[in-house]
Design an enzyme around this catalytic site. Structure first.
Site, short mmCIF file in Angstrom:
data_model
loop_
_atom_site.label_atom_id
_atom_site.label_comp_id
_atom_site.label_asym_id
_atom_site.label_seq_id
_atom_site.Cartn_x
_atom_site.Cartn_y
_atom_site.Cartn_z
CG ASP A 5 -1.93 -1.17 1.14
OD1 ASP A 5 -2.37 -1.49 0.01
OD2 ASP A 5 -2.27 -1.75 2.18
CE LYS A 28 -4.01 -6.26 0.05
NZ LYS A 28 -4.74 -5.11 -0.48
CG ASP A 55 -7.11 -6.22 -3.04
OD1 ASP A 55 -8.27 -6.57 -3.30
OD2 ASP A 55 -6.79 -5.63 -1.98
CE LYS A 57 -11.16 -5.16 -1.55
NZ LYS A 57 -9.77 -4.66 -1.52
CG HIS A 59 -19.30 -4.83 -7.85
ND1 HIS A 59 -19.71 -4.42 -6.61
CD2 HIS A 59 -20.38 -5.36 -8.44
CE1 HIS A 59 -20.99 -4.69 -6.46
NE2 HIS A 59 -21.43 -5.26 -7.56
CG ASP A 60 -19.20 -2.63 -14.60
OD1 ASP A 60 -20.38 -2.66 -15.00
OD2 ASP A 60 -18.46 -1.65 -14.78
CB THR A 118 -13.80 -5.66 7.32
OG1 THR A 118 -12.82 -5.09 6.48
CG2 THR A 118 -13.64 -7.16 7.36
CD GLN A 189 -6.99 -4.37 9.48
OE1 GLN A 189 -8.19 -4.64 9.62
NE2 GLN A 189 -6.37 -4.50 8.32
NE ARG A 210 -1.91 -0.16 8.22
CZ ARG A 210 -3.10 0.19 8.68
NH1 ARG A 210 -3.31 1.43 9.03
NH2 ARG A 210 -4.06 -0.70 8.78
#
Ligand code: C5P
Length: 233
Positions: A5, A28, A55, A57, A59-60, A118, A189, A210
């Site tokens: 990230d 990732k 990653d 994700k 969605h369509d 989440t 988290q 992290r």
């Protein structure tokens, strides 16, 4: 898997410089770095010999996801994901796109689905999605849809692994973020487990960001995570 990230390639290069050059990692690559650097970042990581979980994700509508995933498969990624909320038809088509985009002789990348994010709790889900089932029922239902569509598994909390495996199958992949080694800060988290606990519960892969990316000595932190993951009491 290490969650890269980072805002741009420079930070990734600096981070990887802290690992031995011949150390092949499973990384990732998420939306931030992918949208900043484009597919080149995937090719760069592949050329260094790292395995990639892309990653994004997806969605369509089914046709669009199929075409998009076909392009992504050509990058030679090892794992990729979609949102189970896109529906069984969308996931089925995603799988076809993945197969079509994978070059002959190469293993088909693993395809997994996100169930409920989440960041969505039960109260929000009921209010905003008008879902009357419990959050756990919804997660399990999405996992079952994912399996029906022929996908390999889901992204889930370690706390959901047992229930998901029991309602799908033991070889259905459960990939779990929300991991913190002993003594590390929890940050934002909410419910975390240690690498060792995740393995004990049945996670197939853990994703950790992290505690490794922000560590003074990332390689040492990575080795500690691996030790905890491999430890058998
Ligand atoms: O830094 P940290 O270990 O918390 O990073 C976890 C990674 O897993 C991040 O890339 C985060 O976006 C991702 N993730 C998560 N929880 C989910 C799904 C993905 O933390 N439910």
């Amino acid at each position: 898997m290490i969650a890269l990230d980072f805002p741009s390639k420079n930070e990734v290069v600096n981070f990887l410089a802290k690992f031995p050059a011949d150390k092949h990692l499973f990384v990732k690559i998420g939306m931030e770095i992918f949208y900043q650097e484009g597919p080149e970042i995937v090719k760069y990581m592949k050329n260094l010999g790292h395995a990639i979980f892309l990653d994004l994700k997806l969605h369509d509508i089914p046709h669009t996801v199929k075409s998009a995933i076909r392009c992504l498969a050509r990058l030679g990624v090892d794992m990729i994901n979609v949102h189970a909320a896109g529906g069984i038809e969308m996931m089925t088509k995603a799988r076809l796109g993945l197969i079509e985009g994978t070059s002959a002789g190469r293993e088909i990348p693993k395809l997994i689905a996100v169930t409920q994010l989440t960041s969505i709790n039960e109260k929000r889900m009921k209010k905003e999605q008008l879902v009357s089932a419990s959050l756990e029922e919804s997660v399990v239902n999405y996992a079952q849809n994912t399996q029906k569509a022929g996908l390999d598994g889901v992204v889930c909390s370690a706390f959901e692994v047992k229930k998901i495996k029991a309602s799908t199958s033991s070889d259905f992949i459960c990939l779990t973020p929300g991991i913190r080694p002993e003594g590390f800060a929890i940050e934002d988290q909410k419910r975390v487990v240690t690498p060792n606990k995740a393995r004990e519960i049945g996670s197939d892969y853990i994703v950790i960001g992290r505690p490794i990316t922000q560590a003074k000595n990332p390689y040492k932190a990575y080795q500690k995570v691996k030790e905890e993951w491999n430890y058998r009491s």
